[in-house]
Design a protein around this motif. Sequence first.
Motif, short mmCIF file in Angstrom:
data_model
loop_
_atom_site.label_atom_id
_atom_site.label_comp_id
_atom_site.label_asym_id
_atom_site.label_seq_id
_atom_site.Cartn_x
_atom_site.Cartn_y
_atom_site.Cartn_z
N ASP A 22 0.81 -1.19 0.19
CA ASP A 22 0.16 0.10 0.13
C ASP A 22 0.99 1.26 0.02
O ASP A 22 1.52 1.70 1.07
CB ASP A 22 -0.93 -0.02 1.19
N PHE A 23 1.11 1.65 -1.19
CA PHE A 23 2.16 2.81 -1.18
C PHE A 23 1.31 4.19 -1.71
O PHE A 23 1.69 5.07 -2.52
CB PHE A 23 3.05 2.83 -2.41
N ASN A 24 -0.04 4.03 -1.33
CA ASN A 24 -0.95 5.09 -1.70
C ASN A 24 -0.62 6.42 -0.64
O ASN A 24 -1.35 6.70 0.27
CB ASN A 24 -2.43 4.76 -1.36
N VAL A 25 0.61 6.98 -0.90
CA VAL A 25 1.12 7.95 -0.08
C VAL A 25 0.44 9.50 -0.34
O VAL A 25 0.02 9.59 -1.46
CB VAL A 25 2.69 8.16 -0.10
N PRO A 26 0.61 10.40 0.79
CA PRO A 26 0.18 11.71 0.30
C PRO A 26 1.07 12.27 -0.64
O PRO A 26 2.36 12.44 -0.12
CB PRO A 26 0.04 12.42 1.57
N ILE A 27 0.72 12.94 -1.70
CA ILE A 27 1.65 13.39 -2.76
C ILE A 27 1.30 14.83 -3.48
O ILE A 27 -0.04 14.82 -3.76
CB ILE A 27 1.89 12.48 -3.82
N LYS A 28 2.05 15.67 -3.52
CA LYS A 28 1.51 17.07 -4.32
C LYS A 28 2.77 17.48 -5.20
O LYS A 28 3.69 17.53 -4.42
CB LYS A 28 1.18 17.94 -3.01
N GLY A 29 2.29 17.55 -6.46
CA GLY A 29 3.23 18.03 -7.16
C GLY A 29 4.57 17.08 -7.29
O GLY A 29 5.62 17.84 -7.47
N GLY A 30 4.54 15.91 -7.46
CA GLY A 30 5.51 15.06 -7.32
C GLY A 30 6.17 14.80 -6.07
O GLY A 30 7.16 13.95 -5.82
N LYS A 31 5.79 15.60 -4.87
CA LYS A 31 6.54 15.64 -3.66
C LYS A 31 5.71 14.80 -2.60
O LYS A 31 4.75 14.97 -2.45
CB LYS A 31 6.87 17.08 -2.92
N TRP A 33 4.53 13.51 0.99
CA TRP A 33 4.69 14.34 2.31
C TRP A 33 4.72 13.39 3.36
O TRP A 33 5.07 14.00 4.45
CB TRP A 33 3.37 15.00 2.46
N ASP A 34 4.43 12.10 3.21
CA ASP A 34 4.50 11.22 4.49
C ASP A 34 5.16 9.81 3.93
O ASP A 34 4.34 9.15 2.97
CB ASP A 34 3.15 11.05 5.26
N VAL A 35 6.36 9.23 4.43
CA VAL A 35 6.65 8.29 3.89
C VAL A 35 6.44 6.78 4.64
O VAL A 35 6.85 5.80 4.48
CB VAL A 35 8.20 8.19 3.36
N THR A 36 5.20 7.13 5.77
CA THR A 36 5.05 5.80 6.56
C THR A 36 4.69 4.60 6.04
O THR A 36 5.35 3.62 6.44
CB THR A 36 3.87 6.26 7.50
N LYS A 37 3.85 4.87 4.86
CA LYS A 37 3.39 3.56 4.28
C LYS A 37 4.74 2.90 3.41
O LYS A 37 4.55 1.66 3.31
CB LYS A 37 2.33 3.94 3.53
N LYS A 88 11.37 6.53 -6.60
CA LYS A 88 12.75 7.29 -6.24
C LYS A 88 12.65 7.28 -4.99
O LYS A 88 13.81 7.19 -4.29
CB LYS A 88 12.42 8.62 -6.85
N GLU A 89 11.71 7.53 -4.12
CA GLU A 89 11.69 7.70 -2.89
C GLU A 89 12.00 6.34 -2.22
O GLU A 89 12.69 6.17 -1.16
CB GLU A 89 10.38 8.29 -2.09
N LEU A 90 11.40 5.08 -2.67
CA LEU A 90 11.68 3.92 -2.16
C LEU A 90 13.27 3.51 -2.35
O LEU A 90 13.83 2.93 -1.43
CB LEU A 90 10.76 2.77 -2.95
N GLU A 91 13.68 4.08 -3.27
CA GLU A 91 15.11 3.93 -3.81
C GLU A 91 15.93 4.53 -2.75
O GLU A 91 17.09 3.90 -2.34
CB GLU A 91 15.51 4.50 -5.01
N ASN A 92 15.64 5.73 -2.14
CA ASN A 92 16.35 6.44 -1.11
C ASN A 92 16.30 5.61 0.09
O ASN A 92 17.14 5.55 0.87
CB ASN A 92 15.67 7.90 -0.95
#
Length: 401
Positions: A22-31, A33-37, A88-92
């Motif tokens: 479940d990678f349904n993360v809050p995202i705005k303009g490609g950013k 906001w919360d990586v908890t999931k 990208k974020e997961l890669e980080n």
Amino acid sequence: MQKFFTLKDLDVKGKRVLVRVDFNVPIKGGKIWDVTKLKASIPTIEYLLKNKCKLILMSHLGRPKELFAEGKTLDEVKKEFTLKPVAKELENLLGKKVFFAEDSITQDSVISHIPNEDITLLENIQFHKGETKNDETFAKKLASLAELYVNDGFGQSHREYASFCAIPKFLPSCAGLLVEKELKIMGKAMEAPERPFIGILGGAKVSDKIKVIENLLTKVDKLLLGGAMIFTFYRAQGKNIGNSKLDEAGVETAKKLLQNKKIVLPVDVVIADKFDANAESRIVSAGNIPENWLGLDIGPQTIWNFKEILKNAKTVVWNGPLGVFEFDKFANGTKEIAKYLTTLKATTIIGGGDSAAAVEKFGYADKLTHVSTGGGASLEFFEGKKLPGIEALEESYKRFM
Ligand code: AMP
């Protein structure tokens, strides 16, 4: 008791594995906001990597179906809901390459071949019509990419979608570490809690939470109520509620529920002259809310009462904020009770959604036993419902054991 395979029951070594996350993360303009999931599924990903698996991750993001229904093209929907920034974020987070299969999923097709990468993230699974229709042909195509299936997307397991319910018909399937943990902790609370067992419910509408209230009343020793739903109960008692939020349809139900003496209502409330972060505020006793004022938080006497009841608790389950925690002035009840829970020698469980957002915001999430990653899913779990995604794992267990 549920019976399904866990990761450790299956021989995963060197296998190609489809993992629903479940990678349904809050995202705005490609950013993001919360990586908890994203963080929540890392233990499962790392376990599989350690076992030399090739991972194919699937998730949805947002609600593509609504945009398609408005007549938007795939390219337009992609702009809003592509999973590319998530890769990208997961890669980080993993410190490891994540291959993003950009054209893997369109409205009508799924690629039939996956590159031989350690981790591949498929494009938003809801770009395909078959996902929300729980379509078996679509599921079969996805299943053909792998040898095993893992459900690690607890937050969506209450949905009857192909990536949860249909794929396990075609592959040996198991629960990932996140799903296993969620079910274990919340399942123990619901089936064999250490007592006293106290429930706390807040949030907006009584009608939305009737089934949870009814089910929790059969399990808990006391059920503490807060949030906007209390005004429906006050109305049922014939009390003045001023302009406070009222769930008219819930009044009759509230009357019936009030016969159960396990329910504890707030004795005082923080009221405001308007629904605004900077509104004028006062504390009044329940039933004394003047015309045109509205209740936005529980009062100090109630906080004290709730703490007294919680003092000896051994299990606490909480769903729904006790006030408008988004406004600092009316966040005190939610904040104080969250803080108090961190001091208890008890199993403390927060249902997902707004209550999880609240404890995260106040910095208490790490000091509680468990903060669920699933808002809707944990609510249905507390209602006593079987989650379709978990039932699918049980069926798969019978088929492949
Ligand atoms: P739910 O999704 O049902 O858990 O409701 C959560 C929402 O209820 C949050 O956004 C809170 O701000 C809101 N809420 C809590 N207490 C109140 C209140 N007294 N009046 C209006 N909204 C409230």
